[in-house]
Design a protein around this motif. Structure first.
Motif, PDB file in Angstrom:
ATOM      1  N   MET A   1      15.770 -42.024  24.876  1.00 51.82           N
ATOM      2  CA  MET A   1      14.489 -41.453  24.498  1.00 51.82           C
ATOM      3  C   MET A   1      14.729 -40.432  23.380  1.00 51.82           C
ATOM      4  SD  MET A   1      11.687 -39.454  26.866  1.00 51.82           S
ATOM      5  CE  MET A   1      12.927 -38.707  27.862  1.00 51.82           C
ATOM      6  N   PRO A   2      13.992 -40.555  22.260  1.00 48.46           N
ATOM      7  CA  PRO A   2      14.210 -39.609  21.170  1.00 48.46           C
ATOM      8  C   PRO A   2      13.523 -38.274  21.457  1.00 48.46           C
ATOM      9  CG  PRO A   2      12.398 -41.034  20.596  1.00 48.46           C
ATOM     10  CD  PRO A   2      12.945 -41.532  21.931  1.00 48.46           C
ATOM     11  N   SER A   3      14.111 -37.222  20.966  1.00 49.66           N
ATOM     12  CA  SER A   3      13.427 -35.928  21.021  1.00 49.66           C
ATOM     13  C   SER A   3      12.387 -35.887  19.910  1.00 49.66           C
ATOM     14  CB  SER A   3      14.427 -34.789  20.829  1.00 49.66           C
ATOM     15  OG  SER A   3      14.947 -34.819  19.504  1.00 49.66           O
ATOM     16  N   ARG A   4      11.421 -35.039  20.062  1.00 50.89           N
ATOM     17  CA  ARG A   4      10.415 -34.867  19.004  1.00 50.89           C
ATOM     18  C   ARG A   4      11.095 -34.442  17.698  1.00 50.89           C
ATOM     19  NH1 ARG A   4       5.004 -34.740  18.777  1.00 50.89           N
ATOM     20  NH2 ARG A   4       4.041 -33.494  17.150  1.00 50.89           N
ATOM     21  N   GLU A   5      12.120 -33.614  17.813  1.00 49.36           N
ATOM     22  CA  GLU A   5      12.846 -33.144  16.629  1.00 49.36           C
ATOM     23  C   GLU A   5      13.551 -34.306  15.923  1.00 49.36           C
ATOM     24  OE1 GLU A   5      11.770 -30.024  19.233  1.00 49.36           O
ATOM     25  OE2 GLU A   5      13.114 -31.704  19.713  1.00 49.36           O
ATOM     26  N   ARG A   6      14.091 -35.245  16.687  1.00 50.95           N
ATOM     27  CA  ARG A   6      14.761 -36.411  16.099  1.00 50.95           C
ATOM     28  C   ARG A   6      13.749 -37.270  15.334  1.00 50.95           C
ATOM     29  NH1 ARG A   6      19.348 -38.742  14.025  1.00 50.95           N
ATOM     30  NH2 ARG A   6      19.489 -40.919  14.623  1.00 50.95           N
ATOM     31  N   VAL A   7      12.571 -37.476  15.920  1.00 49.18           N
ATOM     32  CA  VAL A   7      11.524 -38.245  15.242  1.00 49.18           C
ATOM     33  C   VAL A   7      11.071 -37.506  13.980  1.00 49.18           C
ATOM     34  CG1 VAL A   7       9.190 -39.196  15.442  1.00 49.18           C
ATOM     35  CG2 VAL A   7      10.789 -39.391  17.366  1.00 49.18           C
ATOM     36  N   GLU A   8      10.913 -36.196  14.068  1.00 53.73           N
ATOM     37  CA  GLU A   8      10.528 -35.415  12.885  1.00 53.73           C
ATOM     38  C   GLU A   8      11.584 -35.515  11.787  1.00 53.73           C
ATOM     39  OE1 GLU A   8       9.811 -31.636  14.783  1.00 53.73           O
ATOM     40  OE2 GLU A   8       7.646 -32.014  14.872  1.00 53.73           O
ATOM     41  N   ALA A   9      12.852 -35.562  12.139  1.00 52.86           N
ATOM     42  CA  ALA A   9      13.925 -35.726  11.150  1.00 52.86           C
ATOM     43  C   ALA A   9      13.805 -37.088  10.465  1.00 52.86           C
ATOM     44  CB  ALA A   9      15.295 -35.568  11.814  1.00 52.86           C
ATOM     45  N   PHE A  10      13.475 -38.124  11.231  1.00 53.98           N
ATOM     46  CA  PHE A  10      13.254 -39.453  10.664  1.00 53.98           C
ATOM     47  C   PHE A  10      12.081 -39.415   9.681  1.00 53.98           C
ATOM     48  CE2 PHE A  10      10.623 -43.331  11.068  1.00 53.98           C
ATOM     49  CZ  PHE A  10      11.437 -44.215  10.387  1.00 53.98           C
ATOM     50  N   LEU A  11      10.971 -38.825  10.103  1.00 53.05           N
ATOM     51  CA  LEU A  11       9.793 -38.745   9.233  1.00 53.05           C
ATOM     52  C   LEU A  11      10.123 -38.020   7.937  1.00 53.05           C
ATOM     53  CD1 LEU A  11       7.070 -37.778  11.875  1.00 53.05           C
ATOM     54  CD2 LEU A  11       7.615 -40.059  11.003  1.00 53.05           C
ATOM     55  N   LYS A  12      10.853 -36.926   8.043  1.00 59.48           N
ATOM     56  CA  LYS A  12      11.230 -36.137   6.863  1.00 59.48           C
ATOM     57  C   LYS A  12      12.058 -36.975   5.889  1.00 59.48           C
ATOM     58  CE  LYS A  12      13.592 -31.862   5.609  1.00 59.48           C
ATOM     59  NZ  LYS A  12      14.344 -30.705   6.106  1.00 59.48           N
TER      60      LYS A  12
ATOM     61  N   PHE B   1       1.548 -38.470  14.368  1.00 56.37           N
ATOM     62  CA  PHE B   1       2.555 -39.282  15.046  1.00 56.37           C
ATOM     63  C   PHE B   1       2.576 -38.864  16.505  1.00 56.37           C
ATOM     64  CE2 PHE B   1       5.009 -35.542  14.060  1.00 56.37           C
ATOM     65  CZ  PHE B   1       5.969 -35.434  15.045  1.00 56.37           C
ATOM     66  N   LEU B   2       2.921 -39.825  17.339  1.00 54.42           N
ATOM     67  CA  LEU B   2       2.947 -39.592  18.780  1.00 54.42           C
ATOM     68  C   LEU B   2       4.289 -40.034  19.346  1.00 54.42           C
ATOM     69  CD1 LEU B   2      -0.539 -41.177  19.513  1.00 54.42           C
ATOM     70  CD2 LEU B   2      -0.043 -38.732  19.326  1.00 54.42           C
ATOM     71  N   VAL B   3       4.823 -39.268  20.264  1.00 49.08           N
ATOM     72  CA  VAL B   3       6.060 -39.611  20.953  1.00 49.08           C
ATOM     73  C   VAL B   3       5.743 -39.677  22.438  1.00 49.08           C
ATOM     74  CG1 VAL B   3       8.444 -38.942  21.416  1.00 49.08           C
ATOM     75  CG2 VAL B   3       7.421 -38.392  19.196  1.00 49.08           C
ATOM     76  N   ASP B   4       6.012 -40.828  23.047  1.00 47.12           N
ATOM     77  CA  ASP B   4       5.766 -41.028  24.466  1.00 47.12           C
ATOM     78  C   ASP B   4       6.972 -41.750  25.046  1.00 47.12           C
ATOM     79  OD1 ASP B   4       4.671 -41.299  27.001  1.00 47.12           O
ATOM     80  OD2 ASP B   4       3.394 -42.990  26.441  1.00 47.12           O
ATOM     81  N   GLY B   5       7.937 -40.982  25.520  1.00 47.47           N
ATOM     82  CA  GLY B   5       9.168 -41.580  26.036  1.00 47.47           C
ATOM     83  C   GLY B   5       9.911 -42.288  24.916  1.00 47.47           C
ATOM     84  N   ASP B   6      10.173 -43.581  25.105  1.00 44.62           N
ATOM     85  CA  ASP B   6      10.869 -44.386  24.100  1.00 44.62           C
ATOM     86  C   ASP B   6       9.933 -44.958  23.041  1.00 44.62           C
ATOM     87  OD1 ASP B   6      13.401 -44.073  25.192  1.00 44.62           O
ATOM     88  OD2 ASP B   6      13.184 -45.785  26.526  1.00 44.62           O
TER      89      ASP B   6
END
Length: 131
Positions: A1-12, A69-74
């Motif tokens: 499961m990604p952290s919100r910070e990991r997803v934000e790094a991807f978006l950046k 963007f939304l993060v819900d588990g995986d």
């Protein structure tokens, strides 16, 4: 499961224009990408090569900052806006939603959803899409 910070790094990474690097750094080796209901593309190296091929055909690709963007588990959902400028200087816009399934801190599966009738509409001088 990604952290919100990991997803934000991807978006950046994508927003700053590093599309191929984002695939290299954030996708599994066996990842898939799929346009609407098309046949999924497979394998990170192939995904990177195709992305580079698309970018090579353009003068410029601009990714707008992500507002939603939304993060819900995986599962992650992202609303993207892309402007591509072709070799003749024509700017076109795509609005899409990407649904991703993450495995750990990397993307395993991604599917893009957009209206093919309005995809890549020409952007006028005032910044709006001409219909």
């Amino acid at each position: 499961m990604p952290s919100r910070e990991r997803v934000e790094a991807f978006l950046k990474e994508v927003v700053k224009g590093s599309h191929v690097k984002a695939i290299a750094d954030f996708y599994h080796d066996d990842a898939t990408m799929q346009e609407n209901l098309g046949v999924p593309r497979r394998d990170k190296e192939m995904l990177m090569a195709r992305e580079q091929s698309v970018l090579d055909q353009l003068q410029k690709m601009h990714t707008h900052p992500v507002q939603t963007f939304l993060v819900d588990g995986d599962n992650v959902a992202i609303r993207w806006t892309f402007d591509k400028t072709d070799k003749d200087g024509v700017v076109q816009r795509l609005e899409e939603v990407a649904l991703q399934q993450w495995r750990g801190d990397r993307i395993a599966k991604e599917q893009f959803f957009y209206d093919t009738a309005t995809a890549w509409g020409v952007v006028g001088p005032d910044g709006t899409v001409q219909r």
